[in-house]
Design a protein around this motif. Structure first.
Motif, PDB file in Angstrom:
ATOM      1  N   LEU A 277      57.316 -91.700   5.429  1.00 28.99           N
ATOM      2  CA  LEU A 277      57.493 -91.918   6.859  1.00 28.99           C
ATOM      3  C   LEU A 277      58.983 -91.964   7.173  1.00 28.99           C
ATOM      4  O   LEU A 277      59.721 -92.818   6.667  1.00 28.99           O
ATOM      5  N   LEU A 278      59.417 -91.049   8.014  1.00 26.48           N
ATOM      6  CA  LEU A 278      60.810 -91.002   8.458  1.00 26.48           C
ATOM      7  C   LEU A 278      60.898 -91.699   9.811  1.00 26.48           C
ATOM      8  O   LEU A 278      60.268 -91.270  10.781  1.00 26.48           O
ATOM      9  N   THR A 279      61.682 -92.761   9.895  1.00 28.04           N
ATOM     10  CA  THR A 279      61.869 -93.496  11.137  1.00 28.04           C
ATOM     11  C   THR A 279      63.238 -93.161  11.711  1.00 28.04           C
ATOM     12  O   THR A 279      64.254 -93.221  11.002  1.00 28.04           O
ATOM     13  N   VAL A 280      63.263 -92.805  12.996  1.00 30.40           N
ATOM     14  CA  VAL A 280      64.508 -92.417  13.663  1.00 30.40           C
ATOM     15  C   VAL A 280      64.698 -93.322  14.880  1.00 30.40           C
ATOM     16  O   VAL A 280      63.815 -93.420  15.726  1.00 30.40           O
ATOM     17  N   ASP A 281      65.861 -93.966  14.944  1.00 32.23           N
ATOM     18  CA  ASP A 281      66.159 -94.875  16.039  1.00 32.23           C
ATOM     19  C   ASP A 281      67.567 -94.589  16.544  1.00 32.23           C
ATOM     20  O   ASP A 281      68.556 -94.874  15.866  1.00 32.23           O
ATOM     21  N   ASN A 282      67.648 -94.000  17.747  1.00 36.33           N
ATOM     22  CA  ASN A 282      68.932 -93.654  18.362  1.00 36.33           C
ATOM     23  C   ASN A 282      69.812 -92.850  17.404  1.00 36.33           C
ATOM     24  O   ASN A 282      71.014 -93.079  17.292  1.00 36.33           O
ATOM     25  N   GLY A 283      69.197 -91.901  16.730  1.00 39.36           N
ATOM     26  CA  GLY A 283      69.932 -91.020  15.839  1.00 39.36           C
ATOM     27  C   GLY A 283      70.034 -91.501  14.410  1.00 39.36           C
ATOM     28  O   GLY A 283      70.310 -90.705  13.503  1.00 39.36           O
ATOM     29  N   ALA A 284      69.846 -92.794  14.156  1.00 41.74           N
ATOM     30  CA  ALA A 284      69.878 -93.327  12.792  1.00 41.74           C
ATOM     31  C   ALA A 284      68.501 -93.150  12.165  1.00 41.74           C
ATOM     32  O   ALA A 284      67.476 -93.386  12.806  1.00 41.74           O
ATOM     33  N   PHE A 285      68.469 -92.716  10.918  1.00 41.49           N
ATOM     34  CA  PHE A 285      67.190 -92.398  10.308  1.00 41.49           C
ATOM     35  C   PHE A 285      67.119 -92.885   8.861  1.00 41.49           C
ATOM     36  O   PHE A 285      68.141 -93.097   8.193  1.00 41.49           O
ATOM     37  N   GLY A 286      65.894 -93.044   8.396  1.00 41.96           N
ATOM     38  CA  GLY A 286      65.663 -93.443   7.011  1.00 41.96           C
ATOM     39  C   GLY A 286      64.186 -93.457   6.712  1.00 41.96           C
ATOM     40  O   GLY A 286      63.340 -93.496   7.624  1.00 41.96           O
ATOM     41  N   ILE A 287      63.834 -93.396   5.436  1.00 39.25           N
ATOM     42  CA  ILE A 287      62.429 -93.465   5.012  1.00 39.25           C
ATOM     43  C   ILE A 287      62.018 -94.927   4.957  1.00 39.25           C
ATOM     44  O   ILE A 287      62.630 -95.731   4.246  1.00 39.25           O
ATOM     45  N   THR A 288      60.986 -95.262   5.728  1.00 38.91           N
ATOM     46  CA  THR A 288      60.571 -96.663   5.855  1.00 38.91           C
ATOM     47  C   THR A 288      59.205 -96.953   5.247  1.00 38.91           C
ATOM     48  O   THR A 288      58.817 -98.116   5.155  1.00 38.91           O
ATOM     49  N   ASP A 289      58.481 -95.925   4.820  1.00 38.49           N
ATOM     50  CA  ASP A 289      57.176 -96.150   4.193  1.00 38.49           C
ATOM     51  C   ASP A 289      56.800 -94.880   3.425  1.00 38.49           C
ATOM     52  O   ASP A 289      57.288 -93.782   3.732  1.00 38.49           O
ATOM     53  N   GLN A 290      55.955 -95.045   2.416  1.00 41.58           N
ATOM     54  CA  GLN A 290      55.514 -93.903   1.619  1.00 41.58           C
ATOM     55  C   GLN A 290      54.058 -94.074   1.215  1.00 41.58           C
ATOM     56  O   GLN A 290      53.498 -95.165   1.270  1.00 41.58           O
ATOM     57  N   GLY A 291      53.448 -92.941   0.843  1.00 43.65           N
ATOM     58  CA  GLY A 291      52.060 -92.985   0.407  1.00 43.65           C
ATOM     59  C   GLY A 291      51.728 -91.776  -0.441  1.00 43.65           C
ATOM     60  O   GLY A 291      52.387 -90.735  -0.347  1.00 43.65           O
ATOM     61  N   SER A 292      50.725 -91.922  -1.301  1.00 46.05           N
ATOM     62  CA  SER A 292      50.242 -90.811  -2.128  1.00 46.05           C
ATOM     63  C   SER A 292      48.785 -90.559  -1.789  1.00 46.05           C
ATOM     64  O   SER A 292      48.176 -91.285  -0.988  1.00 46.05           O
ATOM     65  N   SER A 293      48.220 -89.557  -2.408  1.00 47.06           N
ATOM     66  CA  SER A 293      46.818 -89.225  -2.126  1.00 47.06           C
ATOM     67  C   SER A 293      45.888 -90.385  -2.438  1.00 47.06           C
ATOM     68  O   SER A 293      44.781 -90.476  -1.878  1.00 47.06           O
ATOM     69  N   GLN A 294      46.312 -91.300  -3.314  1.00 43.75           N
ATOM     70  CA  GLN A 294      45.461 -92.456  -3.651  1.00 43.75           C
ATOM     71  C   GLN A 294      45.307 -93.409  -2.461  1.00 43.75           C
ATOM     72  O   GLN A 294      44.360 -94.209  -2.433  1.00 43.75           O
ATOM     73  N   ASN A 295      46.251 -93.340  -1.519  1.00 51.60           N
ATOM     74  CA  ASN A 295      46.172 -94.228  -0.356  1.00 51.60           C
ATOM     75  C   ASN A 295      45.240 -93.697   0.732  1.00 51.60           C
ATOM     76  O   ASN A 295      45.011 -94.385   1.735  1.00 51.60           O
ATOM     77  N   PHE A 296      44.712 -92.493   0.519  1.00 48.24           N
ATOM     78  CA  PHE A 296      43.887 -91.857   1.551  1.00 48.24           C
ATOM     79  C   PHE A 296      42.574 -91.407   0.911  1.00 48.24           C
ATOM     80  O   PHE A 296      42.467 -90.307   0.356  1.00 48.24           O
ATOM     81  N   PRO A 297      41.558 -92.253   0.944  1.00 46.12           N
ATOM     82  CA  PRO A 297      40.306 -91.997   0.213  1.00 46.12           C
ATOM     83  C   PRO A 297      39.559 -90.760   0.700  1.00 46.12           C
ATOM     84  O   PRO A 297      39.662 -90.358   1.861  1.00 46.12           O
ATOM     85  N   THR A 298      38.788 -90.165  -0.229  1.00 49.49           N
ATOM     86  CA  THR A 298      38.014 -88.963   0.091  1.00 49.49           C
ATOM     87  C   THR A 298      36.543 -89.273   0.341  1.00 49.49           C
ATOM     88  O   THR A 298      35.760 -88.355   0.597  1.00 49.49           O
ATOM     89  N   ASN A 299      36.182 -90.549   0.274  1.00 54.64           N
ATOM     90  CA  ASN A 299      34.768 -90.920   0.427  1.00 54.64           C
ATOM     91  C   ASN A 299      34.524 -91.757   1.665  1.00 54.64           C
ATOM     92  O   ASN A 299      33.558 -92.511   1.739  1.00 54.64           O
ATOM     93  N   ASP A 300      35.407 -91.602   2.630  1.00 53.14           N
ATOM     94  CA  ASP A 300      35.327 -92.437   3.827  1.00 53.14           C
ATOM     95  C   ASP A 300      34.980 -91.616   5.061  1.00 53.14           C
ATOM     96  O   ASP A 300      35.224 -92.037   6.185  1.00 53.14           O
ATOM     97  N   GLY A 301      34.449 -90.416   4.865  1.00 57.09           N
ATOM     98  CA  GLY A 301      34.053 -89.584   5.983  1.00 57.09           C
ATOM     99  C   GLY A 301      35.232 -88.804   6.557  1.00 57.09           C
ATOM    100  O   GLY A 301      36.381 -88.963   6.133  1.00 57.09           O
TER     101      GLY A 301
END
Length: 631
Positions: A277-301
């Motif tokens: 997740l890239l967060t941008v605030d008045n031109g300043a930016f940085g990665i504030t969160d991350q996730g992999s495929s394990q964080n997004f289940p395939t059995n939840d419809g």
């Protein structure tokens, strides 16, 4: 004998008489009977003075007329020079030639000012009161004044600002974009637009009723040009306002960076196995969160509703598995799905999605130089692809591969992003690398905001297929791994295309043959962990689906598979994005090769030159085409 008296009388000569007076002298004598010479001399001097005065006046008038004519001709020449500069300015604006633009703008401003100087003259102004000629002189002066004001108040300030728009000035510094450029640029354009509107009104008010046709035409041409300039500045200011939103100048923004894995192929390059997740605030930016495929289940419809036609073509995985969200050759579809995945299983609202793959990283790292990870390891332009798509899977025991690679990819994403946004690399070299990655389909972007998505219109950054065949006749061949493996590192592909569209546009045919070859050896396949080869087949074979998209408006007329000793299946024919789609599945054992072929019949119409498009593979697809008569 004659008398003496008589003789004397006859012999004496007559007395001389006065010569006959000239008519002028007679008139003078009549007017001066007393015969005063002084009076006659005075009158003569008066006549000389009168005639001399008349001569001086005539000569003066001639000089004045000549001077006014000279000024008018000089003004005309200057205006023509300014008009010539306008043509160059328009060309340079279209090509973003800022260096040439500055020179041409100065030429225009100097010529317009020169015209104004020549018409801002007392004698010129006096001559404006002369019937017939005067209205023409007045109109030329007013046109010259408007052009001079336009150059000094609108054009030159914009050019002066654009001169500061260098790659260095727009490059991020210390994790922040130079947002002041946008603010200053918008203010400059606003001022220029006000000047354009004022001069447009001034030009429109010029009375050309009693002028020559050339002046009336110049007025109409200038009015039209100023109207277009006003409209164009309005569009640019709208774009700047949109850019301000994108950069978080009007509120914080969140963008998902999807790192696609070309070793697990989908139509757009690979599944998004790692998200940041890239967060941008008045031109300043940085990665504030991350996730992999394990964080997004395939059995939840399904993560979002989707047209049943797409589910029929790509199966339910397209909206119920994160890795297959890029299965359709249409990045807006992928962007919507990735946004839905993040918002469902993470907390932040997503304002856009950007994808990038190791191939693009390789191009960019060639420009920036190596990036050092937290572990001390370096990623370079040369090792980015093999490291991220192959070597990393061989480092860990089978039971730790998924967890460890997720950690590695998260670290790599954050380190690479930080390195790229703080690099001291030549901005032009970096921009060239990014453009190359966009042109090859290795970087794409999508926004749910219509105005922001419109910024990408016409660019390959959108990741969309053309909606008609007028500019180019695109035929696409796309691949998707269905082995749930990372073995497309060893997949070689080729396409062979034939068409008669340039000879027979009323009834064209298009034939595409795709060849798939597994370069992995049985020995190597046997040594790889099931996480790499796929738990389903465990290296015995590798399954790939092929989707061939024909031209807009065409229809599938034939499909076939090649070597019958190798498993290849024609799945179905369908329609998507206004195009016919031929679907196949090819199963290859290590070292095997097979082909699939689709033929399309096009409707009568206008066709641009054929263009072949395919999935951005780790091993680029080798494309050949036979199109008789096509350029």
């Amino acid at each position: 004998m004659p008398s003496i008296e008589s003789a004397d009388t006859d012999s004496v000569a007559p007395e001389p008489t006065q010569p006959e007076l000239s008519r002028r002298e007679q008139r003078r004598a009549a007017s001066d009977p007393a015969g005063h010479p002084e009076r006659r001399h005075t009158k003569r001097r008066r006549r000389v003075i009168v005639w001399s005065s008349i001569a001086v006046v005539v000569i003066g008038l001639g000089c004045a007329i000549g001077w006014v004519a000279f000024q008018a001709l000089q003004a005309k020449s200057a205006l023509e020079s300014a008009q010539g500069s306008v043509s160059k300015i328009q060309t340079q604006l279209a090509s973003l030639d800022t260096t040439g633009l500055a020179a041409s703008a100065k030429e225009f401003a100097d010529a317009a000012h020169d015209a104004r100087v020549h018409t801002d003259d007392p004698l010129y102004g006096f001559a404006e009161g002369v019937p017939i000629v005067g209205p023409n002189l007045t109109a030329v002066r007013e046109l010259s004044t408007a052009l001079d004001n336009l150059g000094s108040q609108a054009l030159m300030p914009v050019v002066d600002f654009s001169a500061g728009l260098t790659p260095d000035s727009i490059r991020p510094s210390n994790g922040k974009f130079n947002t002041a450029l946008l603010t200053t640029g918008d203010a400059t354009l606003a001022s220029a637009d006000a000047a354009i509107v004022a001069q447009q009104a001034a030009v429109a008010s010029i009375d050309t009723a009693n002028t020559v046709g050339q002046i009336g035409s110049a007025q109409k041409l200038m009015t039209s040009a100023l109207t277009k300039a006003h409209d164009q500045i309005g569009k640019v200011r709208t774009t700047l306002a949109t850019a301000e939103n994108v950069l978080g100048m009007n509120g914080t923004r969140h963008y998902v960076l999807a790192f696609l894995n070309n070793a697990e192929t989908t139509a757009l390059g690979g599944g998004p196995a790692s998200l940041s997740l890239l967060t941008v605030d008045n031109g300043a930016f940085g990665i504030t969160d991350q996730g992999s495929s394990q964080n997004f289940p395939t059995n939840d419809g399904p993560v979002r509703e989707m047209d049943q036609n797409l589910i029929n073509i790509f199966s339910t995985g397209i909206n119920s598995t994160l890795n297959w969200s890029t299965a359709r050759p249409d990045f807006p579809t992928a962007g919507e799905s990735i946004k839905a995945w993040w918002e469902k299983y993470k907390s932040e609202k997503v304002d856009g999605v950007i994808s990038i793959d190791p191939i693009a990283l390789g191009y960019i790292l060639d420009a920036t130089g190596p990036v050092t990870l937290a572990s001390g390891e370096q990623i370079t332009g040369q090792n980015a692809v093999p490291l991220l798509l192959h070597d990393i899977y061989l480092r860990y025991p089978e039971s730790e591969i998924q967890a460890q690679t997720d950690i590695f990819f998260a670290d790599a994403a954050k380190s690479i992003f930080s390195g790229l946004t703080s690099t001291s690399a030549d901005p032009q070299t970096l921009l060239t690398a990014v453009n190359k990655a966009i042109d090859t389909g290795n970087i794409m972007a999508w926004s749910p905001v219509a105005e922001e998505q419109k910024l990408m219109d016409g660019s390959k950054l959108q990741g969309v297929l053309p909606t008609d065949n007028s500019k180019s006749t695109v035929v696409g061949t796309y691949f998707r791994d269905v082995s749930v493996s990372k073995t497309d590192y060893w997949l070689a592909t080729a396409t062979d295309f034939t068409t008669d569209v340039c000879q027979n546009p009323q009834n064209p045919t298009f034939t595409m043959t795709a060849t798939l070859h597994s370069t992995i050896t049985p020995e190597e396949a046997a040594t790889l962990a099931p996480f790499v080869t796929g738990a389903k087949f465990k290296g015995a074979k590798f399954s790939t689906q092929v989707f061939v998209y024909g031209p807009v408006g065409a229809a599938v007329t034939a499909t076939s598979a090649g070597d019958t000793s190798v498993s290849a299946t024609v799945l179905s024919s369908a329609s998507d994005l206004g195009r016919p789609v031929a679907r196949f599945q090819v199963d290859l054992a290590p070292g095997e090769t097979n082909t699939v072929t689709a033929t399309f019949q096009g409707a009568a119409g206008t066709y641009g030159p054929p263009i072949l498009q395919s999935t951005p593979m780790m091993n680029p697809t080798v494309a050949t085409a036979t199109a008789a008569g096509c350029k």
